[in-house]
Scaffold this active site. Structure first.
Site, PDB file in Angstrom:
ATOM      1  NE  ARG A 136      -1.630  -1.710   3.614  1.00  0.00           N
ATOM      2  CZ  ARG A 136      -1.693  -1.943   5.131  1.00  0.00           C
ATOM      3  NH1 ARG A 136      -2.992  -1.808   5.915  1.00  0.00           N
ATOM      4  NH2 ARG A 136      -1.070  -2.218   5.596  1.00  0.00           N
ATOM      5  CG  HIS A 186       3.740   1.435   6.088  1.00  0.00           C
ATOM      6  ND1 HIS A 186       2.410   0.866   5.941  1.00  0.00           N
ATOM      7  CD2 HIS A 186       4.479   1.313   5.869  1.00  0.00           C
ATOM      8  CE1 HIS A 186       2.505  -0.270   6.745  1.00  0.00           C
ATOM      9  NE2 HIS A 186       4.271  -0.251   6.161  1.00  0.00           N
TER      10      HIS A 186
HETATM   11 ZN    ZN Z   1       4.814  -1.574   6.798  1.00  0.00          ZN
END
Ligand code: ZN
Length: 201
Positions: free
Chosen positions: A43, A98
């Site tokens: 992602r 993230h």
């Molecule tokens: Zn990660």
């Protein structure tokens, strides 16, 4: 898989012709400006987040955006860092963590990793970050704190690589820590103490 083969066909038909001149130049030139070290998470797409063109970003992606501290002996991460800094002479390195990182969530929540022993061993490179968040209560806040501390810890690990240490001493390299928030697309630039400022709204 069909969507990917279709994507290749679409790339050749629609995208490549518009960038043909760029690719002709890139065929014989490789001079990226920055090394991006991020998580393998599907992602978090570095070229999409940075809107970088082909040829601009040298990329290393590992589970949990972990950078082992330097140790003698060859491994892919160390070799790629050395090549980017000593040969390609990148001026900047970004370590990007993230939100909702599977690796950091597993560590923050103490998941049983006995079925994935190599992952468990790899995640030991986040030990310092885990230690720094030992006092934070379990939950989303802990994952967020660990994600940030992990970026800081991996920047410290990065600085132990001789090629990076030399470039830093010669002031021809700048290190950056980022955290990408998946649901909002926000990118936070961390400072040394971990309190960040948004790069863009
Ligand atoms: Zn990660």
């Amino acid at each position: 898989m069909q969507n990917f083969t279709g994507g290749v066909a679409r790339f050749q038909r629609e995208i490549f012709p518009a960038k043909a001149e760029l690719f002709t130049r890139l065929a014989t030139h490789h001079k990226p400006q920055a090394l991006y070290i991020g998580c393998s998470d599907a992602r978090v797409v570095p070229e999409l987040i940075t809107q970088g063109e082909p040829g601009e970003l040298f990329v290393i992606r590992t589970a949990g955006n972990l950078v082992p501290a330097y140790a003698p002996g060859a491994n892919g991460v160390t070799a790629s860092i050395e090549y980017a800094v000593a040969v390609l002479d990148v001026s900047d390195i970004v370590v990007c963590g993230h939100s909702a990182c599977g690796a950091m969530t597993a560590l923050a929540e103490g998941h049983d990793l006995s079925g994935v022993p190599t992952v468990a061993e790899w995640l030991r490179h986040a030990d310092a970050a885990v230690a720094r968040t030992a006092g934070v209560a379990t939950g989303p806040e802990k994952v967020g704190a660990l994600v940030r501390q992990n970026v800081s810890a991996q920047l410290a690990n990065l600085a132990t690589h001789p090629s990076v240490a030399q470039a830093l001493a010669e002031k021809r390299l700048t290190l950056h820590g980022w955290v990408f928030d998946i649901p909002t697309g926000r990118v936070e630039a961390l400072d040394v103490v971990g309190a960040g400022t948004a790069l863009a709204a």
